[in-house]
Enzyme design. Structure first.
Site, short mmCIF file in Angstrom:
data_model
loop_
_atom_site.label_atom_id
_atom_site.label_comp_id
_atom_site.label_asym_id
_atom_site.label_seq_id
_atom_site.Cartn_x
_atom_site.Cartn_y
_atom_site.Cartn_z
N ASP A 337 37.09 35.15 40.90
CA ASP A 337 37.16 33.85 40.23
C ASP A 337 36.16 32.94 40.93
OD1 ASP A 337 37.84 31.68 38.74
OD2 ASP A 337 39.88 31.49 39.50
N ASP A 598 43.92 35.46 44.31
CA ASP A 598 44.97 34.90 45.17
C ASP A 598 46.18 34.38 44.41
OD1 ASP A 598 43.86 32.71 43.97
OD2 ASP A 598 43.41 31.62 45.82
N ASP A 602 46.74 37.42 39.22
CA ASP A 602 45.72 38.36 39.70
C ASP A 602 46.31 39.71 40.12
OD1 ASP A 602 43.42 36.66 39.54
OD2 ASP A 602 44.22 35.54 41.25
N ASN A 691 34.43 73.32 73.10
CA ASN A 691 34.86 72.41 72.03
C ASN A 691 35.37 71.09 72.58
OD1 ASN A 691 35.17 72.04 69.20
ND2 ASN A 691 37.38 72.29 69.43
N ASP A 695 33.45 67.38 72.12
CA ASP A 695 34.15 66.34 71.36
C ASP A 695 34.36 65.06 72.17
OD1 ASP A 695 34.47 67.22 68.82
OD2 ASP A 695 36.43 68.16 69.13
#
Length: 848
Positions: A337, A598, A602, A691, A695
């Site tokens: 709006d 708001d 809406d 691994n 990581d």
């Protein structure tokens, strides 16, 4: 026992509470019409629990820790590790178990921090309820409401629990979420038969529905999962629709699962065929699966999203649902709006004018009387009238009111004053004229409305062309009645115009241009007429945009609307239900749509949008529906939020690129090497350690810097792109892995030295590759985050130093000669350089 009995009695009173009088229900709940005391309310919340539909308590530390090991691959690995305690090497099994536990602890620590951060953010947009405590109306959190509370409700409020009406004033409630009924239902106090259907219980209010218009006082009978909506959510296991982000993660998971299963089955079968130990082969295959699987991905995603949410909060953007961050970043159409977003939001009454357009004392006074006694939801129109000019109303008294709603578009107040009673009504001009039969001229004479309709319309169009929002004002003398209903809004006298002005915000044009540069197209959806919308568009530099009106949309099919919305950027004279149609049409046209609203009207559009955006000062129901809440109603705040959303998504993709390129390459190399080497290239515990170490630096990637080009345009999950990226960089990684194998075989190093050297090359290259894949531009052009650099360098140092530590023999490592270290370092440098060249070619082909 007493608490249990009271709870049971309360359950019985809930069963048919609409068939009881207020006095009977108050007695059953041991409550009073003045509400509960604070002490009693605190006791009851312990007894009945928090007023939440999701009864799941905060995930405890133990439960969150256990959740780190819910992956099926991890569970199989833990089972195999336990089995090896009895059948194989207990030391190896203990080391594997330790590595898995460390990985789980890292994930737990990060997710716990992320969860706490989000909890604090959500507390900033808490919905409050007006409730009587100790005989006084106070605001309290919705979650703290208990049976026996007396709540005070107004338009825009969410019904906080199942309630019995104590009193109401033109109360209309939207129950579509529960009954599917499209139109608001009028609610009145009373007693109904026990067998009254839910949709006909006009004296009852239901949790999660909302007040459309009017006001009320109600007694809370049930809260949380004891409510009708709570029971419904339990029965049908309500789940939020899958977001584009979640869908992308799921499809990425399927891709990894397919590759993993294929490799694991082939490798295990071949190793067994080659007469290698079955348990070693099994653990090796499982370790490969873990190596291929970015097992910290959930934790990394949580960390990235939580970190992004915290950064967005600093920009006054609160994220209620973490997964919506990706949609926020992917958004390429924003519907909003104009009031308060593109304009100042402070409405000014420009003039109270009679039928000729001249200032009128009577119009100003009647408008003030209508506004000063209005008790519906707070709105800028009435505030502007009250602030414009004040009148002495000491000799006046309000008798009744019909609140404004979005169907009548009128507000009526019955006033008693010394010279008689007056019904004064203001609202949208068309809706005011619909209930008038006469027009009062400036001199007090009356004329037939039809004779003056053309003059009124011309005056209205003139005001609209000047950018003014214009309302109509009407009145009629009343007899001795003291109550009102909607039929009284008839045969009224049109008195004049109320002309309002809301200037555009300073810098709004620049903000719109910034959105456009970010690939977000702004579309204005307003209830104002076409002439006003045209004027505002010119003021904002949008005059070239085509305008589509509500009446035109009403005549269109859904398919025709889909074709129209692509090119139309201003929608005027739009009704509440048409907002949802516009949003759905845009989504069908292929856009990722954000909607900023708001108000009560809406809600349906907020729900339909990919990203529902509201503000902290919004109606409760709008704030509850939205996934993102702005602490300021300002498009500039939104611009910053979009940037932060894209940064968060970009950093998540960095981890995916790193994991898929290095993990896939390393695991494919190991799988291939195991077929021609007389021994396993890495032991299962060494694979898991690889691994874990690769990581670890990625946990800092949430704080990494992001190149400007990754923020300028919306981005979405692209599984095809990820698959191609994985194959391209996986092959590059494997080439240098096999180069390392060749070097080690040529040097004829022992088994343990082979594994140590390749472990070192594998971890160091996988850690450093993040500096290449983190950006599509040359790695030296984009400055990585300091935490990412520090963590990566720390892992490189640990990896190089590990073979020389006392724990090296336990893992199966041995010290390497300096000459071999130098050769491995050279291979890593060649790998990084080649990956950089491959990246340049890859992105050039993608863009072509």
């Amino acid at each position: 026992m007493k608490n249990a009995l009271n709870k049971s009695d309360n359950s019985n009173s809930q069963a048919t509470f609409w068939s009881l009088s207020i006095d009977q229900q108050l007695q059953q709940l041991n409550a009073t019409a003045q509400g509960l005391t604070t002490e009693e309310a605190n006791q009851r919340i312990k007894r009945f629990g928090s007023n939440q539909l999701n009864s799941k308590k905060d995930t405890g530390n133990a439960r969150l820790f256990v959740a780190q090991f819910k992956s099926s691959i991890i569970l199989i690995l833990l089972f195999a590790t336990g089995l090896s305690f009895y059948l194989h090497d207990r030391v190896d099994a203990a080391i594997i178990l330790t590595i898995v536990m460390i990985s789980g602890c890292l994930g737990f620590w990060q997710e716990k921090g992320a969860a706490n951060a989000i909890k604090q953010l959500l507390a900033m947009v808490q919905i409050n309820v007006s409730v009587l405590r100790d005989g006084t109306a106070i605001e309290t959190a919705l979650e703290k409401l208990v049976p026996g509370d007396i709540v005070i409700l107004k338009a825009g409020d969410v019904i906080p629990g199942d309630c019995l009406l104590v009193e109401s004033d033109n109360l209309f409630v939207d129950e579509a979420i529960l009954t599917g009924e499209s139109y608001p239902v009028e609610k009145l106090p009373g007693v109904l038969p026990t067998d009254t259907a839910l949709s006909q219980r006009t004296n009852a209010l239901w949790m999660s529905t909302h007040v459309q218009s009017g006001s009320a006082k109600a007694l809370v009978v049930a809260t949380g999962q004891s409510t009708e909506f709570g029971k419904l959510s339990l029965r049908i296991k309500l789940k939020a629709p899958e977001t584009d982000f979640e869908r992308g993660i799921r499809r990425f998971g399927y891709l990894l699962m397919e590759v993993t299963l294929l490799l694991v089955i082939i490798i295990f079968a071949v190793n067994v065929y080659l007469a290698k130990p079955v348990m070693d082969s099994f653990l090796f295959a499982l370790a490969l699966a873990v190596g291929l699987t970015p097992q910290l991905l959930p934790a990394i995603i949580s960390i990235n999203l939580a970190h992004g949410a915290k950064r967005m909060a600093e920009q006054k953007v609160i994220v209620k649902q973490l997964a919506s961050i990706e949609n926020f970043g992917s958004m390429n159409v924003l519907c909003s709006d104009k009031t308060g977003t593109l304009t100042e939001g402070i409405v000014h009454l420009q003039g109270a004018l009679d039928i000729t357009g001249a200032p009128s004392e009577k119009v100003a006074r009647f408008a003030y009387l209508n506004s000063v006694y209005e008790t519906g939801f707070i709105n800028p129109i009435d505030e502007a009238i009250r602030q414009h000019r004040q009148f002495d109303v000491a000799d006046c008294k309000k008798l009744a009111e019909i609140p404004y709603d979005f169907y009548r578009k009128r507000l009526s107040v019955l006033i008693a004053q010394p010279d008689g009673k007056l019904l004064i009504t203001k609202g949208a001009l068309t809706n005011i004229l619909a209930v008038c039969t006469e027009v009062e001229m400036g001199d007090g004479s009356l004329k037939n409305l039809e004779d003056m309709r053309q003059d009124i319309q011309q005056r209205y169009e003139e005001f609209s062309r000047q950018g003014y929002r214009t309302l109509g004002l009407a009145y009629k003398p009343m007899s001795n009645q003291t109550e009102l209903d909607k039929t009284d809004e008839s045969t009224m006298r049109f008195l004049g115009f109320l002309v309002f002005f809301d200037p555009p915000k300073a810098g709004c044009i620049d903000t719109i241009n910034q959105l456009r540069q970010l690939g977000v197209n702004l579309k204005i959806i307003t209830g104002d007429n076409k002439l006003v919308a045209t004027t505002v568009s010119k003021q904002l530099g949008l005059a070239e945009w085509e305008i589509l009106t509500g009446p035109e949309i009403r005549q269109m099919s859904d398919l025709a609307l889909v074709n129209q919305v692509v090119d139309v950027n201003v929608f005027a004279e739009i009704e509440p239900n048409q907002k949802e149609r516009i949003i759905i049409a845009l989504k069908k046209a292929g856009f990722v749509v954000g909607y900023m609203g708001d108000g009560i009207n809406d809600v349906s559009a907020l729900h339909a949008a990919d990203v529902g955006i509201s503000v902290d000062s919004a109606a409760d129901v709008a704030k509850e529906t939205a996934q993102i809440v702005l602490l300021e109603k300002d498009l500039n705040v939104l611009v910053q939020g979009v940037r932060e959303g894209r940064i968060t998504f970009a950093n998540t993709l960095k981890y995916v690129f790193m994991a898929t390129s290095s993990n896939f390459g390393n695991m494919f190399s190991m799988a291939g090497a195991s077929l021609f080497l007389p021994f396993l290239p890495l032991l299962p515990k060494q694979i898991l350690l690889t691994n874990l170490l690769t990581d670890f630096p990625e946990m800092t990637i949430a704080s990494d810097n992001v190149d400007a080009e990754m923020v300028t345009q919306p981005r979405r999950w692209d599984i095809k792109f990820i698959r191609n990226f994985m194959i391209t960089f996986g092959i590059v990684s494997s080439v240098f892995d096999y180069m390392t194998f060749g070097l080690l075989l040529m040097l004829d190093v022992p088994e343990n030295e082979f594994r140590t050297a390749w472990f070192m090359e594998s971890v160091v290259s996988a850690a450093l590759i993040v500096f290449v894949v983190r950006s599509s531009s040359a790695f030296y052009k984009g400055r990585p985050g300091k935490y990412l650099v520090a963590a990566t360098m720390a892992i490189v140092a640990i990896t190089v130093a590990l073979p020389y530590t006392p724990i090296a023999p336990l893992i199966g490592f041995v010290p390497l000669p300096l000459s071999l270290l130098g050769q491995i370092g050279l291979i890593v440098l060649l790998y990084i350089s080649t990956a950089e060249l491959a990246k340049h070619i890859f992105y050039r082909l993608v863009k072509s």
